[in-house]
Enzyme design. Structure first.
Site, PDB file in Angstrom:
ATOM      1  CE  LYS A  87       3.172  13.910 -18.873  1.00  0.00           C
ATOM      2  NZ  LYS A  87       4.296  12.977 -18.725  1.00  0.00           N
TER       3      LYS A  87
HETATM    4  O1  G3P Z   1       7.510  12.695 -19.140  1.00  0.00           O
HETATM    5  C1  G3P Z   1       7.939  13.355 -20.289  1.00  0.00           C
HETATM    6  C2  G3P Z   1       9.400  13.665 -20.411  1.00  0.00           C
HETATM    7  O2  G3P Z   1       9.992  13.751 -19.182  1.00  0.00           O
HETATM    8  C3  G3P Z   1      10.146  12.855 -21.427  1.00  0.00           C
HETATM    9  O3  G3P Z   1      11.536  12.909 -21.286  1.00  0.00           O
HETATM   10  O4  G3P Z   1      13.800  12.075 -21.812  1.00  0.00           O
HETATM   11  O5  G3P Z   1      11.855  11.308 -23.200  1.00  0.00           O
HETATM   12  O6  G3P Z   1      12.692  13.639 -23.380  1.00  0.00           O
HETATM   13  P1  G3P Z   1      12.520  12.456 -22.484  1.00  0.00           P
END
Ligand code: G3P
Length: 217
Positions: A87
């Protein structure tokens, strides 16, 4: 649409995997830190543990931000398991590194994507997945699902091979809307996946069926 789980929590990964509908896992440094993992060896072992549970793509994020560092780190991560997907953040050196990984047969997930222009660059570099963060876009009063729809339209028109991996999912409706507009993958917290199960008429209907079944005993 494929279902990935967006967590580094092993219990939640197991629970989702046992449902039989899991197609992969995504993690990020914040999710790893949330599990209290400290030090390179522990991080490494945690990725191994995840790969032992789910035999499908597992995204492991680099923390380097320069081309040489990203490539070195990504090459090491890729040796953990054949299912590791490196990633890489959507930055200039990240795009260069994604192109290098593409040319060297290493799968990538381009993360922190917030615009169609960024998604085009990721596809041009040959990213396996592109991760638009729809919840964070919604948080800033834009429409995250609309971005998935726009990228989906562009990728189909231009015949890009990169898969659209909708990330930063906050609820079950996000999953449904991403499916509607053509996301290839949705990476979700366990709660959002389980949220798809919920409907009061299901609960009422099941209670009635069980009551009637009991009355026949
Ligand atoms: O993996 C990255 C992403 O899904 C992060 O989500 O909830 O931290 O905006 P969030």
């Amino acid at each position: 649409m494929k279902f990935f789980i967006d967590t580094a929590n092993l219990a939640q990964i197991k629970e989702a995997n046992e449902l039989g509908i899991l197609d992969g896992v995504t993690t990020n440094p914040s999710l790893m830190a949330k599990e209290g993992i400290k030090g390179n060896d522990a991080v490494w072992q945690h990725y191994k543990d995840i790969c032992d549970i789910v035999h499908a793509p597992v995204s492991a994020e680099v923390i380097s931000t320069d081309f040489a560092g990203i490539v070195e780190e990504g090459k090491k991560l890729a040796t953990i398991d054949p299912n590791i997907v490196v990633k890489v953040p959507m930055i200039k050196d990240g795009i260069k590194a994604i192109k290098w990984f593409t040319d060297n047969g290493i799968k990538t997930n381009c993360t922190l994507v917030f615009s169609a222009g960024q998604a085009i660059l990721a596809a041009k570099a040959g990213a396996t997945y592109v991760s638009p963060f729809i919840g964070r876009i919604d948080d800033s009063s834009w429409d995250g699902v609309e971005l998935i729809s726009q990228i989906s339209h562009i990728y189909r028109l231009q015949q890009f091979k990169t898969e659209i991996l909708a990330a930063s999912i906050r609820n079950a409706l996000h999953i449904v809307r991403c499916a509607e507009v053509g996301a290839d993958v949705c990476t979700c917290p366990l709660d959002s996946i389980l949220g798809l199960l919920k409907h009061p008429l299901t609960d009422i209907g099941l209670a009635k069926f069980l009551e009637d079944a009991n009355s026949m005993k």
